[in-house]
Design a protein around this motif. Structure first.
Motif, PDB file in Angstrom:
ATOM      1  N   GLN A  48       0.811  -1.215   0.000  1.00 20.28           N
ATOM      2  CA  GLN A  48       0.000   0.000   0.000  1.00 20.28           C
ATOM      3  C   GLN A  48       0.846   1.267   0.000  1.00 20.28           C
ATOM      4  OE1 GLN A  48      -2.290  -0.593   3.576  1.00 20.28           O
ATOM      5  NE2 GLN A  48      -3.778  -1.944   2.573  1.00 20.28           N
ATOM      6  N   MET A  49       2.160   1.130   0.152  1.00 23.58           N
ATOM      7  CA  MET A  49       3.055   2.283   0.245  1.00 23.58           C
ATOM      8  C   MET A  49       3.623   2.640  -1.119  1.00 23.58           C
ATOM      9  SD  MET A  49       5.323   1.296   3.600  1.00 23.58           S
ATOM     10  CE  MET A  49       4.595   0.789   5.167  1.00 23.58           C
ATOM     11  N   GLY A  50       4.070   3.893  -1.251  1.00 14.14           N
ATOM     12  CA  GLY A  50       4.798   4.319  -2.429  1.00 14.14           C
ATOM     13  C   GLY A  50       6.194   3.721  -2.438  1.00 14.14           C
ATOM     14  N   ASP A  51       6.865   3.809  -3.572  1.00 15.08           N
ATOM     15  CA  ASP A  51       8.189   3.191  -3.715  1.00 15.08           C
ATOM     16  C   ASP A  51       9.182   3.705  -2.681  1.00 15.08           C
ATOM     17  OD1 ASP A  51       7.094   1.870  -5.831  1.00 15.08           O
ATOM     18  OD2 ASP A  51       8.227   2.922  -7.387  1.00 15.08           O
ATOM     19  N   GLU A  52       9.285   5.021  -2.533  1.00 15.30           N
ATOM     20  CA  GLU A  52      10.266   5.577  -1.600  1.00 15.30           C
ATOM     21  C   GLU A  52       9.914   5.234  -0.160  1.00 15.30           C
ATOM     22  OE1 GLU A  52      13.194   6.921  -2.086  1.00 15.30           O
ATOM     23  OE2 GLU A  52      12.935   6.554  -4.223  1.00 15.30           O
ATOM     24  N   ALA A  53       8.630   5.159   0.158  1.00 21.51           N
ATOM     25  CA  ALA A  53       8.222   4.772   1.510  1.00 21.51           C
ATOM     26  C   ALA A  53       8.605   3.322   1.802  1.00 21.51           C
ATOM     27  CB  ALA A  53       6.714   4.962   1.684  1.00 21.51           C
ATOM     28  N   VAL A  54       8.479   2.456   0.799  1.00 21.98           N
ATOM     29  CA  VAL A  54       8.894   1.059   0.965  1.00 21.98           C
ATOM     30  C   VAL A  54      10.395   0.990   1.214  1.00 21.98           C
ATOM     31  CG1 VAL A  54       9.151  -1.158  -0.218  1.00 21.98           C
ATOM     32  CG2 VAL A  54       7.001   0.107  -0.397  1.00 21.98           C
ATOM     33  N   ILE A  55      11.158   1.741   0.434  1.00 18.54           N
ATOM     34  CA  ILE A  55      12.614   1.735   0.606  1.00 18.54           C
ATOM     35  C   ILE A  55      12.998   2.244   1.982  1.00 18.54           C
ATOM     36  CG2 ILE A  55      14.751   2.847  -0.204  1.00 18.54           C
ATOM     37  CD1 ILE A  55      13.545   2.758  -3.036  1.00 18.54           C
ATOM     38  N   GLU A  56      12.358   3.321   2.428  1.00 18.17           N
ATOM     39  CA  GLU A  56      12.666   3.887   3.744  1.00 18.17           C
ATOM     40  C   GLU A  56      12.334   2.890   4.856  1.00 18.17           C
ATOM     41  OE1 GLU A  56      12.327   5.827   7.503  1.00 18.17           O
ATOM     42  OE2 GLU A  56      10.582   5.051   6.413  1.00 18.17           O
ATOM     43  N   THR A  57      11.247   2.150   4.702  1.00 15.78           N
ATOM     44  CA  THR A  57      10.837   1.169   5.723  1.00 15.78           C
ATOM     45  C   THR A  57      11.803  -0.016   5.758  1.00 15.78           C
ATOM     46  OG1 THR A  57       8.505   1.794   5.478  1.00 15.78           O
ATOM     47  CG2 THR A  57       8.970  -0.349   6.478  1.00 15.78           C
ATOM     48  N   LEU A  58      12.144  -0.550   4.589  1.00 17.34           N
ATOM     49  CA  LEU A  58      12.986  -1.737   4.545  1.00 17.34           C
ATOM     50  C   LEU A  58      14.423  -1.456   4.986  1.00 17.34           C
ATOM     51  CD1 LEU A  58      11.821  -3.421   1.201  1.00 17.34           C
ATOM     52  CD2 LEU A  58      11.272  -4.112   3.534  1.00 17.34           C
ATOM     53  N   THR A  59      14.922  -0.279   4.688  1.00 13.47           N
ATOM     54  CA  THR A  59      16.324   0.022   5.006  1.00 13.47           C
ATOM     55  C   THR A  59      16.556   0.279   6.495  1.00 13.47           C
ATOM     56  OG1 THR A  59      15.932   2.324   4.311  1.00 13.47           O
ATOM     57  CG2 THR A  59      16.943   0.846   2.710  1.00 13.47           C
ATOM     58  N   ARG A  60      15.521   0.199   7.287  1.00 12.60           N
ATOM     59  CA  ARG A  60      15.708   0.249   8.741  1.00 12.60           C
ATOM     60  C   ARG A  60      16.340  -1.039   9.263  1.00 12.60           C
ATOM     61  NH1 ARG A  60       9.547   2.253  10.020  1.00 12.60           N
ATOM     62  NH2 ARG A  60       9.677   4.320   9.021  1.00 12.60           N
ATOM     63  N   VAL A  61      16.256  -2.087   8.464  1.00  9.49           N
ATOM     64  CA  VAL A  61      16.823  -3.383   8.854  1.00  9.49           C
ATOM     65  C   VAL A  61      18.306  -3.407   8.469  1.00  9.49           C
ATOM     66  CG1 VAL A  61      16.671  -5.883   8.529  1.00  9.49           C
ATOM     67  CG2 VAL A  61      14.598  -4.478   8.481  1.00  9.49           C
TER      68      VAL A  61
END
Length: 386
Positions: free
Chosen positions: A296-309
């Motif tokens: 449900q997120m935009g591309d940059e939001a997905v990247i920002e979420t995943l890169t927390r790992v």
């Protein structure tokens, strides 16, 4: 019933170029680095002032290179310092191509020592591409109708239209010229350009295979991406298959966390990747990474979420966007395969920088993921993090 694909011979539309780019530079020599810098600034400032006075906007003038180096000479197998060389290059966008020759002459007169890499492009590329697409579909329909008539049939209705394209990179290099002096404005002709909907890569590789590569398990997709970092496709596949073989079916994050480290190292995982994998599992078990909500997120939001790992960088997140979420417009500029494929396909002298790759990729919007698949396919390769 006839199935129509928009895959005719390459259809094209011609349009006069209406925008140009030129690279203007100055090189200065002096006994000391400070003096070389001063001389270079004195050479380039009049050039930029001239461009602004000629109506070139500040946003159309961009510094692309600055360098200060010692100037060595070699005599009797000895290296002798002759002085220092300062170089400065700017990229200039010219919206009226009729003025290119005039501005080249003015730049040299103002103090530039080199004018090179003249490129032309369309100001309204999207409009021309849409017209090319319209012509391609019309041509496909006409050929389908002719084929049906030859078989004693007729086209009833269109079931499916597949648009697949890889466009030429803007801007198109047309010339290189270096001027020491000029008596008159050089004649520069923009000519015409063709924007083709279907290109050689698509004809050579056939239908796009992105859908067949989709990972249905988001945890598996991320784990696979972590394992594959800095490895060839073959090595990554071998290690990942060994990892999967540790379990009866693909493991849950909790099962991976419960697996002893020595068993995971035994399949070929490095200590670093082991930490990354377990950090991913920890985030999932603690509910810190909402995989089910990523679609449900935009591309940059997905990247920002995943890169927390830990261990999930932008490249890994982009692979997830392409192969798990099937996002159509992702361009992983850090992928070595894409860099090499673009260099080969566009006959570049050196590997394109991320910025240049983004500029080239503008022609592929809104299907940059599809273009990447064809670029990987052209190398008979898979994604490889640089």
């Amino acid at each position: 019933m006839w199935r129509l694909l928009s895959n005719p011979r390459p259809s094209a539309t011609s349009q006069l170029c209406c925008r140009a780019w030129i690279t203007i530079s100055a090189e200065s020599r002096a006994p000391s680095p400070r003096e070389a810098q001063r001389k270079n600034a004195e050479a380039m400032k009049p050039v930029q002032d001239m461009l602004r006075a000629a109506g070139i906007a500040d946003e159309a003038i961009k510094t692309i290179f600055y360098d200060l180096q010692p100037d060595w000479d070699y005599s009797d197998n000895r290296r002798v310092l002759r002085g220092y060389v300062a170089s400065n290059a700017i990229d200039v966008r010219i919206d009226n191509v009729d003025r290119v020759g005039e501005l080249l002459d003015m730049a040299v007169t103002a103090g530039a020592t080199s004018v090179q890499n003249i490129r032309f492009d369309l100001k309204d590329r999207e409009k021309v591409e849409r017209e090319a697409l319209r012509l391609a579909v019309a041509d496909a329909r006409a050929r389908a109708t002719a084929a049906a008539a030859g078989a004693g049939m007729s086209v009833d209705r269109i079931i499916k239209i597949d648009e697949q394209r890889v466009s030429s990179p803007p801007p198109v290099p047309l010339a290189r010229a270096t001027f020491a002096a000029a008596q008159a404005a050089p004649p520069i002709a923009a000519g015409s350009m063709e924007v083709r909907v279907l290109r050689d890569l698509i004809r050579a590789c056939g239908p796009c295979g992105l859908a067949a590569r989709m990972h249905t398990n988001p945890f598996k997709a991320l784990a696979r991406a972590i394992v594959g970092q800095q490895l060839s496709a073959k090595a990554a596949a071998t290690i990942f298959s060994r990892f999967e073989a540790l379990y009866e079916s693909f493991p849950t994050p909790a099962q991976v966390l419960a697996t002893p480290d020595d068993r995971l190292r035994g399949v070929g995982l490095s200590s670093q990747k082991l930490r990354y994998l377990k950090d991913l599992c920890k985030h999932l078990e603690e509910g810190q990474l909402p995989l089910d909500a990523l679609h449900q997120m935009g591309d940059e939001a997905v990247i920002e979420t995943l890169t927390r790992v830990k261990g999930v960088g932008r490249w890994t997140a982009e692979m997830f966007l392409i192969f798990r979420l099937q996002r159509p417009d992702v361009l992983p500029v850090g992928d070595l395969g894409i860099v090499n494929a673009v260099r080969r396909a566009y006959k570049l002298r050196k590997a394109p920088s991320p910025d240049r790759l983004r500029r080239i990729g503008e022609a592929w919007r809104p299907y940059r993921s599809v273009a990447c698949w064809y670029l990987w396919a052209s190398l008979n390769n898979e994604p490889t993090k640089d």
